[in-house]
Design a protein around this motif. Sequence first.
Motif, PDB file in Angstrom:
ATOM      1  N   ASN A   1       9.040   3.172 -18.221  1.00  0.00           N
ATOM      2  CA  ASN A   1       9.717   3.604 -16.520  1.00  0.00           C
ATOM      3  C   ASN A   1       8.536   4.794 -15.615  1.00  0.00           C
ATOM      4  OD1 ASN A   1      12.648   3.019 -16.928  1.00  0.00           O
ATOM      5  ND2 ASN A   1      13.495   5.064 -17.877  1.00  0.00           N
ATOM      6  N   MET A   2       7.799   4.600 -15.992  1.00  0.00           N
ATOM      7  CA  MET A   2       6.382   4.489 -14.638  1.00  0.00           C
ATOM      8  C   MET A   2       6.504   4.057 -13.916  1.00  0.00           C
ATOM      9  SD  MET A   2       5.778   7.487 -16.197  1.00  0.00           S
ATOM     10  CE  MET A   2       4.815   7.635 -14.994  1.00  0.00           C
ATOM     11  N   VAL A   3       6.826   4.296 -12.540  1.00  0.00           N
ATOM     12  CA  VAL A   3       6.775   3.363 -10.990  1.00  0.00           C
ATOM     13  C   VAL A   3       4.988   2.976 -10.564  1.00  0.00           C
ATOM     14  CG1 VAL A   3       8.235   2.965  -8.716  1.00  0.00           C
ATOM     15  CG2 VAL A   3       9.212   4.465 -11.049  1.00  0.00           C
ATOM     16  N   LEU A   4       5.219   1.868 -10.434  1.00  0.00           N
ATOM     17  CA  LEU A   4       3.751   1.706 -10.094  1.00  0.00           C
ATOM     18  C   LEU A   4       3.197   1.048  -8.157  1.00  0.00           C
ATOM     19  CD1 LEU A   4       2.724  -1.026 -13.208  1.00  0.00           C
ATOM     20  CD2 LEU A   4       1.877   1.483 -12.710  1.00  0.00           C
ATOM     21  N   GLU A   5       4.176  -0.274  -7.878  1.00  0.00           N
ATOM     22  CA  GLU A   5       3.970  -0.382  -6.828  1.00  0.00           C
ATOM     23  C   GLU A   5       5.016  -1.821  -6.575  1.00  0.00           C
ATOM     24  OE1 GLU A   5       0.340  -2.983  -6.254  1.00  0.00           O
ATOM     25  OE2 GLU A   5       0.646  -3.668  -8.591  1.00  0.00           O
ATOM     26  N   GLY A   6       5.290  -1.907  -5.513  1.00  0.00           N
ATOM     27  CA  GLY A   6       5.630  -3.651  -4.692  1.00  0.00           C
ATOM     28  C   GLY A   6       5.338  -4.467  -4.644  1.00  0.00           C
ATOM     29  N   THR A   7       6.064  -5.875  -4.901  1.00  0.00           N
ATOM     30  CA  THR A   7       5.163  -7.092  -4.792  1.00  0.00           C
ATOM     31  C   THR A   7       4.383  -7.060  -3.785  1.00  0.00           C
ATOM     32  OG1 THR A   7       7.164  -7.730  -3.749  1.00  0.00           O
ATOM     33  CG2 THR A   7       8.077  -7.821  -5.563  1.00  0.00           C
ATOM     34  N   THR A   8       4.534  -6.571  -2.463  1.00  0.00           N
ATOM     35  CA  THR A   8       3.599  -6.708  -1.845  1.00  0.00           C
ATOM     36  C   THR A   8       2.864  -5.518  -1.397  1.00  0.00           C
ATOM     37  OG1 THR A   8       5.253  -7.938  -0.018  1.00  0.00           O
ATOM     38  CG2 THR A   8       3.021  -9.124  -1.029  1.00  0.00           C
ATOM     39  N   SER A   9       3.328  -4.291  -1.976  1.00  0.00           N
ATOM     40  CA  SER A   9       3.219  -3.289  -0.643  1.00  0.00           C
ATOM     41  C   SER A   9       2.767  -2.126  -2.223  1.00  0.00           C
ATOM     42  CB  SER A   9       4.616  -2.584   0.052  1.00  0.00           C
ATOM     43  OG  SER A   9       5.887  -2.739  -1.104  1.00  0.00           O
ATOM     44  N   ASN A  10       2.805  -0.825  -1.446  1.00  0.00           N
ATOM     45  CA  ASN A  10       1.791   0.185  -1.846  1.00  0.00           C
ATOM     46  C   ASN A  10       3.466   1.155  -2.041  1.00  0.00           C
ATOM     47  OD1 ASN A  10      -1.269   0.227  -1.393  1.00  0.00           O
ATOM     48  ND2 ASN A  10      -0.549  -0.562  -3.731  1.00  0.00           N
ATOM     49  N   LEU A  11       3.275   2.793  -3.383  1.00  0.00           N
ATOM     50  CA  LEU A  11       4.537   2.758  -3.144  1.00  0.00           C
ATOM     51  C   LEU A  11       3.796   4.538  -2.284  1.00  0.00           C
ATOM     52  CD1 LEU A  11       7.055   3.810  -3.720  1.00  0.00           C
ATOM     53  CD2 LEU A  11       6.713   3.709  -5.376  1.00  0.00           C
ATOM     54  N   PHE A  12       4.653   5.192  -2.200  1.00  0.00           N
ATOM     55  CA  PHE A  12       4.326   6.792  -1.723  1.00  0.00           C
ATOM     56  C   PHE A  12       5.489   7.364  -1.712  1.00  0.00           C
ATOM     57  CE2 PHE A  12       0.759   4.719   0.730  1.00  0.00           C
ATOM     58  CZ  PHE A  12      -0.258   6.007   0.015  1.00  0.00           C
ATOM     59  N   ALA A  13       5.549   9.036  -2.901  1.00  0.00           N
ATOM     60  CA  ALA A  13       6.786  10.136  -2.312  1.00  0.00           C
ATOM     61  C   ALA A  13       6.373  11.240  -2.006  1.00  0.00           C
ATOM     62  CB  ALA A  13       6.775   9.715  -3.971  1.00  0.00           C
ATOM     63  N   LEU A  14       7.218  12.111  -1.519  1.00  0.00           N
ATOM     64  CA  LEU A  14       7.038  13.382  -0.713  1.00  0.00           C
ATOM     65  C   LEU A  14       7.545  14.083  -2.115  1.00  0.00           C
ATOM     66  CD1 LEU A  14       7.162  13.734   2.665  1.00  0.00           C
ATOM     67  CD2 LEU A  14       5.312  14.259   1.404  1.00  0.00           C
ATOM     68  N   VAL A  15       6.726  14.807  -3.347  1.00  0.00           N
ATOM     69  CA  VAL A  15       7.352  15.483  -4.010  1.00  0.00           C
ATOM     70  C   VAL A  15       6.794  17.048  -4.092  1.00  0.00           C
ATOM     71  CG1 VAL A  15       7.697  15.722  -6.631  1.00  0.00           C
ATOM     72  CG2 VAL A  15       7.144  13.628  -5.395  1.00  0.00           C
ATOM     73  N   ASP A  16       8.032  17.749  -4.024  1.00  0.00           N
ATOM     74  CA  ASP A  16       7.432  18.959  -3.615  1.00  0.00           C
ATOM     75  C   ASP A  16       7.107  19.688  -2.263  1.00  0.00           C
ATOM     76  OD1 ASP A  16       9.882  19.940  -5.268  1.00  0.00           O
ATOM     77  OD2 ASP A  16       7.806  19.608  -6.925  1.00  0.00           O
ATOM     78  N   GLY A  17       6.935  18.955  -1.107  1.00  0.00           N
ATOM     79  CA  GLY A  17       5.610  19.179  -0.658  1.00  0.00           C
ATOM     80  C   GLY A  17       4.179  18.881  -0.537  1.00  0.00           C
ATOM     81  N   THR A  18       4.073  17.426  -1.855  1.00  0.00           N
ATOM     82  CA  THR A  18       3.162  16.819  -2.361  1.00  0.00           C
ATOM     83  C   THR A  18       3.251  15.770  -2.136  1.00  0.00           C
ATOM     84  OG1 THR A  18       2.265  18.951  -3.381  1.00  0.00           O
ATOM     85  CG2 THR A  18       0.684  16.070  -3.654  1.00  0.00           C
ATOM     86  N   LEU A  19       2.010  14.756  -1.407  1.00  0.00           N
ATOM     87  CA  LEU A  19       2.503  13.264  -0.914  1.00  0.00           C
ATOM     88  C   LEU A  19       1.686  12.633  -1.924  1.00  0.00           C
ATOM     89  CD1 LEU A  19       2.589  10.892   0.771  1.00  0.00           C
ATOM     90  CD2 LEU A  19      -0.110  10.731   1.767  1.00  0.00           C
ATOM     91  N   VAL A  20       2.371  11.720  -2.933  1.00  0.00           N
ATOM     92  CA  VAL A  20       1.808  11.418  -4.297  1.00  0.00           C
ATOM     93  C   VAL A  20       1.994   9.752  -4.291  1.00  0.00           C
ATOM     94  CG1 VAL A  20       2.561  10.767  -6.773  1.00  0.00           C
ATOM     95  CG2 VAL A  20       3.323  13.091  -5.521  1.00  0.00           C
TER      96      VAL A  20
END
Length: 283
Positions: A173-192
């Motif tokens: 259950n570790m999320v990596l990337e999309g089929t043709t995209s990279n992934l970003f999340a804002l977690v507690d104010g940090t861009l991850v």
Amino acid sequence: MKTVYVDGKFLPWDKAMIPVDDLAVLRGYAVCDIIRTIGGKPYCLDAHIDRLLSSATKIGLTPAWTKQEIKELVLKVIEKNTHMDEANIRILVTGGSSPDFFSPADNPRLIILATDIPALPAQWYTKGVKVITFFQQRVLPDAKATNYIPAVLALKKAKAQGAVEALYMTRDNMVLEGTTSNLFALVDGTLVTPENGVLKGITRKTVLALGEKLFPVSEQDLSLDTLLSASELFITGTNKGIVPVIQVNDHVIGTGLPGPGTRALIEAMKNQQGGTSNSSSVV
């Protein structure tokens, strides 16, 4: 008429071909990269060619062209397709013809073609999109190879569920990337963004540089639980730019609308490109 560069020749689109014994056809043994133009000029050309050559090396291909030679050929392809206002430039290095239909014979082929840039729905950027998760990992994540069978299957499943992208996820259950995209999340104010097991896109690099001016930034492993608890998500890619994600599977992210951090990055990207709008022209 579109002009294509194939194996040393500039040819009309409908005359361009490679032999059936090329390993790209027989075994899917090839690497690729895609560059888009902005104002008729290739955006981040050096970075894309560097990644192309790196990808070739990682799968055991020895390119027969220098970086400068490929750059000059890309520019010639653009010059020969001036009927296109803006274009995607797709570059492929194939394994070449093989005497035993399996082993490379040190005769790679270079293909460069210009294609129209797809118009993406404006609502992707104003309202956000849904994505799904899909158990899959790239065999060689650092190499942009042409074997996209897992991506085709994942995207087919995504579309069946009303989603525009599928996020690869490991069995733990570790999320990596999309089929043709990279992934970003804002977690507690940090861009991850995930650091390991992903193809590190050129747009990803640009967003990280822009993000450092707005937030703390961290490249790290990203679990599904952390992803779902994020206040904002977005995906990035050459033909997508920055696309807000407001739903993962059946889970709504944050407020269910593109968040202020994502909107700020979209604006920063627009300014960095000289006013280009994500919905019609992206990196």
